[in-house]
Design a protein around this motif. Structure first.
Motif, PDB file in Angstrom:
ATOM      1  N   SER A  73       6.825  12.837   2.143  1.00 22.80           N
ATOM      2  CA  SER A  73       7.431  11.752   1.358  1.00 22.80           C
ATOM      3  C   SER A  73       6.358  10.713   1.070  1.00 22.80           C
ATOM      4  CB  SER A  73       8.599  11.119   2.119  1.00 22.80           C
ATOM      5  OG  SER A  73       9.124  10.025   1.407  1.00 22.80           O
ATOM      6  N   ILE A  74       6.181  10.371  -0.206  1.00 27.33           N
ATOM      7  CA  ILE A  74       5.148   9.418  -0.618  1.00 27.33           C
ATOM      8  C   ILE A  74       5.821   8.257  -1.339  1.00 27.33           C
ATOM      9  CG2 ILE A  74       3.083   9.073  -2.002  1.00 27.33           C
ATOM     10  CD1 ILE A  74       2.439  12.009  -1.671  1.00 27.33           C
ATOM     11  N   SER A  75       5.645   7.023  -0.797  1.00 28.16           N
ATOM     12  CA  SER A  75       6.099   5.787  -1.447  1.00 28.16           C
ATOM     13  C   SER A  75       4.876   5.107  -2.025  1.00 28.16           C
ATOM     14  CB  SER A  75       6.791   4.864  -0.446  1.00 28.16           C
ATOM     15  OG  SER A  75       7.939   5.475   0.088  1.00 28.16           O
ATOM     16  N   PRO A  76       4.779   4.965  -3.344  1.00 28.45           N
ATOM     17  CA  PRO A  76       3.531   4.443  -3.951  1.00 28.45           C
ATOM     18  C   PRO A  76       3.310   2.963  -3.731  1.00 28.45           C
ATOM     19  CG  PRO A  76       5.178   4.823  -5.630  1.00 28.45           C
ATOM     20  CD  PRO A  76       5.760   5.356  -4.367  1.00 28.45           C
ATOM     21  N   GLY A  77       4.338   2.214  -3.231  1.00 27.82           N
ATOM     22  CA  GLY A  77       4.148   0.787  -3.007  1.00 27.82           C
ATOM     23  C   GLY A  77       3.983   0.046  -4.305  1.00 27.82           C
ATOM     24  N   SER A  78       2.919  -0.755  -4.386  1.00 28.25           N
ATOM     25  CA  SER A  78       2.653  -1.532  -5.600  1.00 28.25           C
ATOM     26  C   SER A  78       1.990  -0.713  -6.689  1.00 28.25           C
ATOM     27  CB  SER A  78       1.775  -2.747  -5.257  1.00 28.25           C
ATOM     28  OG  SER A  78       2.451  -3.590  -4.347  1.00 28.25           O
ATOM     29  N   PHE A  79       1.654   0.563  -6.414  1.00 34.14           N
ATOM     30  CA  PHE A  79       1.033   1.431  -7.413  1.00 34.14           C
ATOM     31  C   PHE A  79       2.116   2.255  -8.113  1.00 34.14           C
ATOM     32  CE2 PHE A  79      -2.058   0.596  -4.097  1.00 34.14           C
ATOM     33  CZ  PHE A  79      -3.146   0.153  -4.819  1.00 34.14           C
ATOM     34  N   ARG A  80       1.726   2.875  -9.181  1.00 33.23           N
ATOM     35  CA  ARG A  80       2.679   3.642  -9.985  1.00 33.23           C
ATOM     36  C   ARG A  80       2.169   5.071 -10.161  1.00 33.23           C
ATOM     37  NH1 ARG A  80       6.665   1.821 -13.109  1.00 33.23           N
ATOM     38  NH2 ARG A  80       5.828  -0.297 -12.954  1.00 33.23           N
ATOM     39  N   GLU A 102       0.844  -1.195   0.000  1.00 30.79           N
ATOM     40  CA  GLU A 102       0.000   0.000   0.000  1.00 30.79           C
ATOM     41  C   GLU A 102       0.880   1.247   0.000  1.00 30.79           C
ATOM     42  OE1 GLU A 102      -3.162   0.181  -0.324  1.00 30.79           O
ATOM     43  OE2 GLU A 102      -3.543  -1.979  -0.283  1.00 30.79           O
ATOM     44  N   PRO A 103       0.373   2.370  -0.515  1.00 30.92           N
ATOM     45  CA  PRO A 103       1.158   3.614  -0.473  1.00 30.92           C
ATOM     46  C   PRO A 103       1.427   4.046   0.965  1.00 30.92           C
ATOM     47  CG  PRO A 103      -0.685   3.802  -1.995  1.00 30.92           C
ATOM     48  CD  PRO A 103      -0.900   2.539  -1.240  1.00 30.92           C
ATOM     49  N   VAL A 104       2.590   4.604   1.176  1.00 31.10           N
ATOM     50  CA  VAL A 104       3.004   5.060   2.503  1.00 31.10           C
ATOM     51  C   VAL A 104       3.397   6.529   2.386  1.00 31.10           C
ATOM     52  CG1 VAL A 104       4.629   4.771   4.385  1.00 31.10           C
ATOM     53  CG2 VAL A 104       3.768   2.764   3.159  1.00 31.10           C
ATOM     54  N   CYS A 105       2.808   7.375   3.267  1.00 24.71           N
ATOM     55  CA  CYS A 105       3.121   8.800   3.310  1.00 24.71           C
ATOM     56  C   CYS A 105       3.760   9.128   4.642  1.00 24.71           C
ATOM     57  CB  CYS A 105       1.862   9.639   3.110  1.00 24.71           C
ATOM     58  SG  CYS A 105       1.055   9.380   1.517  1.00 24.71           S
ATOM     59  N   VAL A 106       4.854   9.875   4.609  1.00 24.55           N
ATOM     60  CA  VAL A 106       5.583  10.262   5.814  1.00 24.55           C
ATOM     61  C   VAL A 106       5.773  11.770   5.776  1.00 24.55           C
ATOM     62  CG1 VAL A 106       7.680   9.984   7.164  1.00 24.55           C
ATOM     63  CG2 VAL A 106       6.727   8.022   5.927  1.00 24.55           C
ATOM     64  N   LEU A 107       5.444  12.469   6.880  1.00 25.15           N
ATOM     65  CA  LEU A 107       5.578  13.925   6.986  1.00 25.15           C
ATOM     66  C   LEU A 107       6.599  14.231   8.063  1.00 25.15           C
ATOM     67  CD1 LEU A 107       4.425  16.589   5.871  1.00 25.15           C
ATOM     68  CD2 LEU A 107       2.799  16.578   7.785  1.00 25.15           C
ATOM     69  N   TYR A 114       8.608   9.853  -3.565  1.00 22.52           N
ATOM     70  CA  TYR A 114       8.365  11.209  -4.065  1.00 22.52           C
ATOM     71  C   TYR A 114       8.298  12.166  -2.875  1.00 22.52           C
ATOM     72  CZ  TYR A 114       7.041   8.705  -8.313  1.00 22.52           C
ATOM     73  OH  TYR A 114       7.037   7.889  -9.423  1.00 22.52           O
ATOM     74  N   GLU A 115       9.012  13.320  -2.968  1.00 24.94           N
ATOM     75  CA  GLU A 115       9.056  14.286  -1.868  1.00 24.94           C
ATOM     76  C   GLU A 115       8.464  15.617  -2.334  1.00 24.94           C
ATOM     77  OE1 GLU A 115      12.836  14.806  -0.113  1.00 24.94           O
ATOM     78  OE2 GLU A 115      12.792  12.881   0.958  1.00 24.94           O
ATOM     79  N   LEU A 149      -7.351   3.609  -2.717  1.00 28.97           N
ATOM     80  CA  LEU A 149      -8.036   4.276  -1.617  1.00 28.97           C
ATOM     81  C   LEU A 149      -7.219   5.474  -1.181  1.00 28.97           C
ATOM     82  CD1 LEU A 149      -9.061   1.171   0.558  1.00 28.97           C
ATOM     83  CD2 LEU A 149     -10.579   2.513  -0.921  1.00 28.97           C
ATOM     84  N   PRO A 150      -7.861   6.498  -0.593  1.00 25.80           N
ATOM     85  CA  PRO A 150      -7.086   7.623  -0.038  1.00 25.80           C
ATOM     86  C   PRO A 150      -6.153   7.150   1.075  1.00 25.80           C
ATOM     87  CG  PRO A 150      -9.408   8.185  -0.230  1.00 25.80           C
ATOM     88  CD  PRO A 150      -9.311   6.723  -0.490  1.00 25.80           C
ATOM     89  N   VAL A 151      -5.036   7.855   1.194  1.00 25.96           N
ATOM     90  CA  VAL A 151      -4.042   7.514   2.213  1.00 25.96           C
ATOM     91  C   VAL A 151      -4.231   8.473   3.375  1.00 25.96           C
ATOM     92  CG1 VAL A 151      -1.610   7.222   2.723  1.00 25.96           C
ATOM     93  CG2 VAL A 151      -2.472   6.706   0.434  1.00 25.96           C
ATOM     94  N   LYS A 152      -4.570   7.936   4.535  1.00 29.33           N
ATOM     95  CA  LYS A 152      -4.802   8.750   5.720  1.00 29.33           C
ATOM     96  C   LYS A 152      -3.545   8.791   6.576  1.00 29.33           C
ATOM     97  CE  LYS A 152      -9.769   7.798   5.918  1.00 29.33           C
ATOM     98  NZ  LYS A 152     -10.877   7.300   6.751  1.00 29.33           N
ATOM     99  N   MET A 153      -3.272   9.974   7.123  1.00 29.09           N
ATOM    100  CA  MET A 153      -2.107  10.167   7.988  1.00 29.09           C
ATOM    101  C   MET A 153      -2.577  10.781   9.300  1.00 29.09           C
ATOM    102  SD  MET A 153       0.580  11.802   5.274  1.00 29.09           S
ATOM    103  CE  MET A 153       1.824  11.970   6.536  1.00 29.09           C
ATOM    104  N   ASN A 154      -2.260  10.138  10.404  1.00 33.23           N
ATOM    105  CA  ASN A 154      -2.535  10.689  11.734  1.00 33.23           C
ATOM    106  C   ASN A 154      -1.278  11.393  12.218  1.00 33.23           C
ATOM    107  OD1 ASN A 154      -5.202   9.712  11.927  1.00 33.23           O
ATOM    108  ND2 ASN A 154      -4.409   7.676  12.445  1.00 33.23           N
ATOM    109  N   LEU A 155      -1.382  12.698  12.446  1.00 31.18           N
ATOM    110  CA  LEU A 155      -0.235  13.527  12.812  1.00 31.18           C
ATOM    111  C   LEU A 155      -0.330  13.932  14.277  1.00 31.18           C
ATOM    112  CD1 LEU A 155      -0.177  15.850   9.685  1.00 31.18           C
ATOM    113  CD2 LEU A 155       1.024  13.681  10.016  1.00 31.18           C
TER     114      LEU A 155
END
Length: 1127
Positions: free
Chosen positions: A780-787, A756-761, A824-825, A853-859
Motif C-alpha cells: 500500500s502506497i500513500s503518496p502524501g503531498s506528492f501526486r 512524505e510518501p508512506v509504504c506499508v507491506l 494505491y495497492e 527521494l526513494p522510500v525505504k521500508m525496513n521489514l
C-alpha cells in the motif's frame, strides 16, 4: 452632667471636713442594686453625692416638685464625749431633727465618730456611751438612722470595718431617698401628661418636667433611662406636628409657625445648651431651636453611653424630618436659610464624630457619615448656585445675590461661636468663608465632595461615589477644566454598564463624548463615539449623527492610522474554517459571521483577516463547528477600579480554632489585610488594555466590503504556501484613516502540511511476514503531498536475502487509477531466506520519479519454526532428540526427516517410523529421536546434520523447501554409572523415621573407559529429609572397574522419599596429593568438604549416568522420634 445629688451635713464641721475627701472617694467605689417600682427591671448604680453645709432655708417642702436642685439626704456628724453631748450636741440634734420634721423629711442619718478605744475593745458597748445616748434619744424607733465609726483616719481593721458599714448604710438610705422622690415625681409627671388634651396644657412645661427626670437619671449614671425620656419627648412632639399637618392644630404650637430669624445650626460642643434651654423656659424658642436642643441632648447621652455610631445614624433622619416639619408647619424662613441650617448641622455632627476617630466603631459609622458629607455637599452646591458662586469664569454675582449672602451670614451668629477654647474652624466660620468668594466656594465644595466620595468608596458604596463623581465632572466642565472631569465620567459609565443600568451608561457616554471633544483628544473621542453608535438604547437619529461624524473624521485623516476596537460596533459571532487540514498550494476558506450594531450601511476600503502560527495537537477530523467567544466589546469590558457589583470579596481560606477547655470557637481570617484595605482610589485604577496590531502581510483580504446593519457573512480564501498550523488572529476593517481591529478568540484552526510518501507491506493471510516461503502480500502506497498519475512506474529494490516480484515475475509496478485520497495497492510475492532465529530483518526500496527521494521500508520476517537438539542417555546408550517449535497458527507439513554423520565409527538408527508426515504450528511441537552407536571409545567430538522437507498452504509457489540444521556434540560417551540403594538395618522390612538405614553407593566404570584415577563423590546435603552419619563426601578408587561403599543414614520424614542424591566430580591435584599423603602416614582417608581446597571439576553432561536418580524409598512413621545429628 456634672451635677450630683445634694446631701447636707450638720454638726461638727471640722470633723466632716477631715472626712470629706475620703467620703467622696469611697462612696462610689461599690455598686448597689436599685429595685424600682412598677415591676421595672432592677438597675445597678454607683452613687455619688455633693455634700454641702446644712441650712434650714434650703430644706425643700412637700410642694417643691424639683429633683436636681433639692437636697435628698441630711447627715449629722459628731465626735463628742458625754459631757459635750449633754451640754451642746444634744440641743443641736433636737433643733436639727425638729427642723426636718417640720418639713416632713424622714431622710437623715446621725454618724458618731468614736476615738475612745477602751470603750470599743469589747463586743458590746457600754450603756453610757454617746452612741447609746443618741440612739436612745433620737433613734429609738429607727435604729438604722444612727451609726458609729471608729476613728476612720486610722488604718486598722476595726476602723476600716466600721467605715465600710457606715458607707453601706449611707448608700442604702440614699437610694431609698432617691426612689421615694422619683416615684412621687413620676406620678406627678404622669398626671401632667394625661392632661395634654385639656385646654391650656403647655408642651413646654411638660418638656421641662420630663427633662428634670432625665437629669436625675443622668446624675445617677443611668444614661440609657435618661435617653428614653428624650426619645419619648421627641415622639410626642412629632405626633403633635403630624396632627397639625392633618388639620388638628393646638394653641401652644402656633409659636413654632412664626418666622425664623436664626439658623445657626446644631451645636454639640456642650452637653447642655443653656441659651436655648432658657428660650424654651421663656417660651421664646423656634422650631429649629427646640429641635436642635432636643437632638443635642440625645447626642450627649449617646456619647456617654459610648454609642457614637448612633449619632450620625440618627442625624440623617433628624435633618430630613426637621426639614419636612418646617414645610408642614409652613414656617416662614428666607430662601436658603434652611439649607444653611442643614449644612451647619451636618458639619457639627461630623466634627463631633471625628473626635471619636480613635474608637473601635469608627469604620462602622462611616456608613452614616458618608451620607452626612454628601448631604452637606448638596446643600453647599445649592447655596452656591443661589448666591451666584457657580464656577463659570464669565458669570459674577449680582447685587441681589450679594445682599442674600449678607442676610444668610447674619443669621449664623450664636453664643457658642465666642468659645475661644476650640481652635478649629467651626461650621459657621466655614460657611462664611465658603460664601465669601468663588475661590473659597470652589475649594470648600471640592473638599466636601472628596470627603464624601472617599467615605462612600471606603464602605464599598460605589454607586453613590460615582454619582458624586458625575456632579464633580459637571462642576469641572463648568469651571473650564474638562481634563479633570473625564475620569469621573469614565468611572460612572463603567459602573452603570456593569450593573446593568444601560440608559444611565448611555447618558454618561454622551457626556463623556462632549468632554473629550472639548479636550481635543480625537482618539479617545472616536472610541467613545463608537460606543454611542452601537448603543441600542439611544435614538436612531443620535446614532446616525455620530456615525456620520465617524465617517467624516475617517475621510479627513486618510493619511493617519487611528487604531480602534471593532467591538461593539462590529461583533464577530462565529468563525468557520471549511477544511481543517490542507496541503501546500491548496486554498483555505474561512467564513466570518459578523453582527453590525450600526444604524446605517458602511463601506470599508478593505477587510483583512490575519493568521497566526498555532500548535496543532488534536486535528479536528470531524469538521465540527467551533464557536468563538462572544465579545461585548470596547473599554466597557474593562474592570472598574475596585468595583465588584455581585458580592464582596471573601477570604480564600478561613481558619477555625476551637478550644475544648472553654467550649468556644473563633474564626480567623488569614487574609484580612487584603479584605480590609481601601478598595478604591481616584488615581490608582486599571488602565484600558492596548491592542497590538499583528502582521497582516500574509492575511486573507477582501476589497471594497459593504456591511449592513444586522448580520453579515464574509468569505475569505487564499492559497497557503508555507506548512504549519494556523488559526485566525485579528480582523482589520479599514475605512479612511480609521482601523477597526478585533482580536479573535476562537478554537478554529487549520493546518498546512507537506506529507512524505508512506509504504506499508502486509501479508494477504496471516499476521506476520514469514521467511522460508513465497508469500503473497499487499503493498500500500500513500503518496502524501506528492501526486501519482495513472501509468507511472515504480521500481522495487531489495536486500540480498529478500526477493520481491509482481504476479508477472518482475520488479516494476504500474500505477492504476484510484479514488482521491485512497492509497494505491499492489499485489507482490515475497521470499526471504529462513534463518534459525525468531526474527530477521530485510529492506525494500520503492523508487519513483514523482517522489523527491526513494522510500525505504525496513521489514521484519518471522521464522515459521526454529530447531533445538538434545543428547539423551540410558546407561551406555546415547540418543539425539531434534525438536521443532512453530511460531504461526498456520500449520507447516514436515516430511523426509534425516540425520547424517560423517564419522564412520558412529552408526545412527532412527526411532521414528519411516515416511511419517508431521505438522508443526504455534500449538504443536514436533520431535525426532535417533540412537547413536559408537564403535570406538575414542570418539569424543561428533558433527551431525539434520534435514527435513517442509511446505505450507501459505506458499503461493506450492513447492517444498528443505531445512538443514547442523550441530556438534562432544564428551557424550558414558564413563561411569552410579547406583544408590537404601535398605533398613536388621530384620526390618521397611525404613522408619528416626531409625538407621544402610546406604550403598556403587560406582561402575564403563567397559570402554580407560581412566584409572579416583573420582570424588558428594552426597547432597538435605538435612530436612536425610541425616547422614559418616563421610558425605570422599574419594573412590575405581581401578578395579567398580567401587562400593556403605553409609548409615537416618530418614527424618515419612512417605515416599527420593534416595539421597550423589554427584561425581573429577578430583583436583591437591586433593589427590593429600589423599596419597594420608595413605602413607596411615591417617584416615577422608576428605571433608571443608578440606577440599580448590573447587573440584564436574563431569560433562552424559559422561556419568545416575541410575538411581528417580528411585524412591518408603519411610514409615514411628511413635518414638529419634533426634539424629549429623556427625
Amino acid at each position: 452632667m456634672e451635677t450630683k445629688p445634694i446631701v447636707t451635713c450638720h454638726g461638727d464641721q471640722s470633723l466632716f471636713s477631715s472626712l470629706h475627701p475620703s467620703l467622696l472617694q469611697w462612696l462610689p467605689q461599690e455598686a448597689i442594686e436599685w429595685r424600682r417600682s412598677y415591676s421595672r427591671a432592677p438597675k445597678t448604680v454607683f452613687l455619688e453625692a455633693s455634700f454641702v453645709p446644712y441650712d434650714e432655708d434650703i430644706l425643700p417642702s412637700d410642694t417643691d416638685k424639683t429633683l436636681v436642685s433639692r437636697p435628698f439626704f441630711h447627715i449629722f456628724w459628731t465626735s463628742c464625749d458625754l459631757d459635750a453631748y449633754k451640754q451642746t450636741t444634744r440641743e443641736e440634734l433636737v433643733e436639727w431633727t425638729s427642723a426636718l420634721k417640720r418639713k416632713n423629711i424622714p431622710d437623715w442619718l446621725i454618724v458618731v465618730v468614736s476615738t475612745d478605744e477602751s470603750k470599743l475593745k469589747s463586743k458590746l458597748l457600754p450603756r453610757s456611751s454617746v452612741f447609746d445616748k443618741i440612739k436612745s434619744d433620737f433613734c429609738n424607733k429607727t435604729p438604722d438612722r444612727c451609726v458609729v465609726v471608729n476613728d476612720p483616719l486610722k488604718q486598722d481593721q476595726k476602723s476600716n470595718e466600721s467605715w465600710q458599714v457606715m458607707l453601706q448604710r449611707l448608700r442604702t438610705l440614699l437610694l431609698q431617698a432617691f426612689n421615694k422622690h422619683l416615684v412621687k415625681y413620676e406620678d406627678g409627671m404622669r398626671n401632667l401628661r394625661e392632661k395634654r388634651n385639656e385646654p391650656g396644657w403647655q408642651f413646654t412645661n411638660f418638656f421641662l418636667v420630663q427633662e428634670e427626670l432625665a437629669f436625675m437619671y443622668e446624675m445617677l449614671g443611668l444614661f440609657e433611662d435618661a435617653l428614653i425620656q428624650y426619645d419619648e419627648l421627641d415622639a410626642l412632639f412629632t405626633q403633635y406636628i403630624l396632627f397639625f399637618a392633618a388639620g388638628n392644630p393646638v394653641d401652644w404650637m402656633m409659636k413654632y409657625t412664626n418666622e425664623c430669624t436664626k439658623w445657626s445650626g446644631l451645636s454639640l460642643r456642650k452637653p447642655i445648651n443653656r441659651d436655648i434651654r432658657d428660650l424654651i423656659k421663656d417660651n421664646l424658642d423656634s422650631l429649629l431651636d427646640f429641635r436642635s436642643y432636643l437632638f443635642s441632648r440625645q447626642c450627649a447621652l449617646l456619647f456617654l453611653l459610648n454609642m457614637p455610631l448612633e449619632v450620625p445614624k440618627r442625624a440623617m433622619e433628624f435633618l430630613h424630618n426637621t426639614v419636612q416639619e418646617v414645610r408642614k408647619l409652613k414656617v416662614e424662613m428666607p430662601v436658603g436659610t434652611i439649607d444653611c441650617w442643614v449644612f451647619l448641622s451636618c458639619l457639627e455632627v461630623l466634627n463631633k464624630c471625628e473626635k471619636f476617630s480613635g474608637s473601635d466603631p469608627i469604620k462602622s459609622y462611616s456608613l452614616y457619615t458618608a451620607s452626612l458629607w454628601d448631604y452637606a455637599r448638596k446643600k453647599l452646591r445649592f447655596l452656591g448656585e443661589l448666591c451666584g458662586l457657580r464656577p463659570e469664569p464669565e458669570i459674577e454675582p449680582t447685587s441681589d445675590q450679594l445682599t442674600l449672602v449678607l442676610n444668610l451670614i447674619s443669621g449664623l451668629k450664636s453664643r457658642d461661636d465666642d468659645d475661644k477654647e476650640d481652635k478649629t474652624m467651626q461650621p459657621p466660620e466655614k460657611l462664611r468663608e465658603a460664601l465669601s468668594s468663588k475661590e473659597a466656594f470652589t475649594r470648600t465644595y471640592l473638599e466636601l465632595s472628596e470627603l464624601a466620595m472617599g467615605t462612600f468608596k471606603h464602605i464599598s458604596r460605589f454607586r453613590s461615589a460615582r454619582q458624586i463623581g458625575k456632579d464633580l465632572a459637571n462642576f469641572y466642565i463648568l469651571q473650564g477644566e474638562p481634563e479633570k472631569a473625564e475620569n469621573f465620567l469614565m468611572d460612572a459609565m463603567k459602573s452603570f454598564h456593569q450593573e446593568g443600568w444601560h440608559h444611565l451608561a448611555d447618558d454618561m457616554k454622551l457626556e463623556l463624548a462632549k468632554c473629550q471633544k472639548l479636550l481635543g483628544n480625537r482618539l479617545k473621542y472616536l472610541k467613545t463615539v463608537c460606543q454611542v453608535v452601537s448603543s441600542p438604547t439611544l435614538s436612531k437619529e443620535v446614532r446616525q449623527s455620530f456615525q456620520a461624524e465617524i465617517l467624516e473624521i475617517g475621510n479627513e485623516c486618510a493619511g493617519s492610522n487611528y487604531l480602534l476596537k471593532a467591538a461593539p460596533m462590529f461583533v464577530v459571532e462565529d468563525i468557520v474554517v471549511q477544511e481543517h487540514s490542507i496541503i501546500c498550494d491548496q486554498a483555505v476558506s474561512i467564513d466570518l459571521h459578523i453582527k453590525c450594531d450600526i444604524p446605517d450601511t458602511v463601506q470599508f476600503d478593505f477587510v483583512s483577516l490575519s493568521v497566526r502560527p498555532h500548535n496543532v495537537t488534536k486535528p479536528n477530523v470531524s469538521g465540527k463547528k467551533l464557536l468563538c467567544k462572544a465579545d461585548s466589546g470596547g473599554f466597557l469590558r474593562e474592570q472598574v477600579p475596585n468595583f465588584n457589583p455581585v458580592k464582596k470579596p471573601v477570604p480564600s481560606h478561613i481558619e477555625v480554632k476551637a478550644s475544648m477547655e472553654s467550649s468556644s470557637c473563633g474564626i480567623v481570617c488569614v487574609n484580612s489585610q487584603d479584605l480590609l484595605r481601601r478598595m478604591d482610589s481616584t488615581k490608582n485604577y486599571r488602565r484600558e488594555s492596548q491592542q497590538i496590531k499583528e502582521d497582516f502581510n500574509e492575511a486573507l483580504r477582501l476589497e471594497k466590503v459593504e456591511l449592513t446593519p444586522g448580520k453579515n457573512v464574509l468569505s475569505f480564501s487564499k492559497e497557503m504556501k508555507n506548512t504549519g498550523g494556523y488559526k485566525p488572529g485579528q480582523l482589520l476593517l479599514k475605512i479612511g484613516g480609521l482601523d477597526f481591529l478585533k482580536t479573535l478568540e476562537t478554537e478554529e484552526y487549520f493546518s498546512v502540511s507537506h506529507e512524505e510518501p508512506v509504504c506499508v507491506l502486509k501479508p494477504a493471510e496471516g499476521d506476520y511476514l514469514l521467511s522460508g516461503i513465497t508469500q503473497l502480500a499487499y503493498l500500500s502506497i500513500s503518496p502524501g503531498s506528492f501526486r501519482l498519475n495513472p501509468g507511472d512506474k515504480l521500481s522495487l529494490e531489495t536486500s540480498d536475502s529478500l526477493t520481491v516480484t509482481t504476479e508477472n515475475d518482475h520488479n516494476m509496478l504500474v500505477v492504476k487509477e484510484t479514488e482521491d485520497g485512497q492509497p494505491y495497492e499492489f499485489k507482490v510475492h515475497l521470499f526471504h531466506e529462513r534463518e534459525n532465529s525468531m526474527t530477521s530483518e530485510a529492506q525494500m526500496i520503492v523508487i519513483s520519479h514523482s517522489f523527491a527521494l526513494p522510500v525505504k521500508m525496513n521489514l521484519t520476517f518471522n521464522s515459521p519454526f526454529w530447531v533445538t537438539h538434545k543428547v539423551l542417555t540410558a546407561g551406555d546408550r546415547k540418543y539425539i532428540q531434534i525438536s521443532l517449535d512453530g511460531s504461526t497458527k498456520e500449520k507447516f507439513l514436515l516430511t523426509e526427516a534425516l540425520l547424517r554423520c560423517e564419522n564412520p565409527d558412529v552408526e545412527i538408527f532412527p526411532m521414528n517410523k519411516p515416511g511419517l508426515e508431521l505438522s508443526v504450528s504455534r500449538h504443536q511441537t514436533v520431535s525426532y529421536v535417533w540412537q547413536l552407536k559408537c564403535n570406538s571409545s575414542e570418539v569424543t567430538d561428533l558433527r551431525l546434520v539434520y534435514s527435513v522437507l517442509y511446505g505450507s498452504r501459505l506458499d503461493v509457489s506450492q513447492t517444498t523447501h528443505k531445512l538443514s540444521y547442523g550441530f556438534s556434540i562432544s564428551d557424550f560417551q558414558t564413563l561411569y554409572t552410579v547406583k544408590v540403594d537404601v535398605k533398613p538395618e536388621g530384620d526390618s522390612k521397611d525404613c522408619r523415621v528416626g531409625s538407621g538405614a544402610n546406604l550403598t553407593l556403587r560406582v561402575i566404570r564403563s567397559p570402554g573407559c580407560n581412566l584409572k584415577t579416583p573420582v570424588f563423590y558428594k552426597i547432597e546435603d538435605k538435612p530436612e529429609v536425610w541425616a547422614v552419619t559418616g563421610n558425605s563426601s570422599g574419594l573412590l578408587d575405581i581401578a578395579a572397574g567398580k567401587c562400593e561403599i556403605s553409609l548409615t543414614v537416618i530418614p527424618l520424614v515419612p512417605g515416599l522419599v527420593h534416595v539421597p542424591k550423589v554427584t561425581l566430580f573429577r578430583p583436583s591435584k591437591d586433593m589427590l596429593k593429600k589423599s596419597e599423603d594420608n595413605r602413607k602416614s596411615g591417617s584416615p582417608d577422608d576428605i571433608s568438604p571443608d578440606q577440599e581446597g580448590p573447587v573440584q571439576q564436574g563431569f560433562p553432561r552424559g559422561q556419568v549416568y545416575y541410575a538411581s536418580s528417580a528411585k524412591q524409598v518408603r519411610i514409615l512413621q514411628t511413635s518414638s522420634k529419634i533426634n539424629a545429628k549429623r556427625s
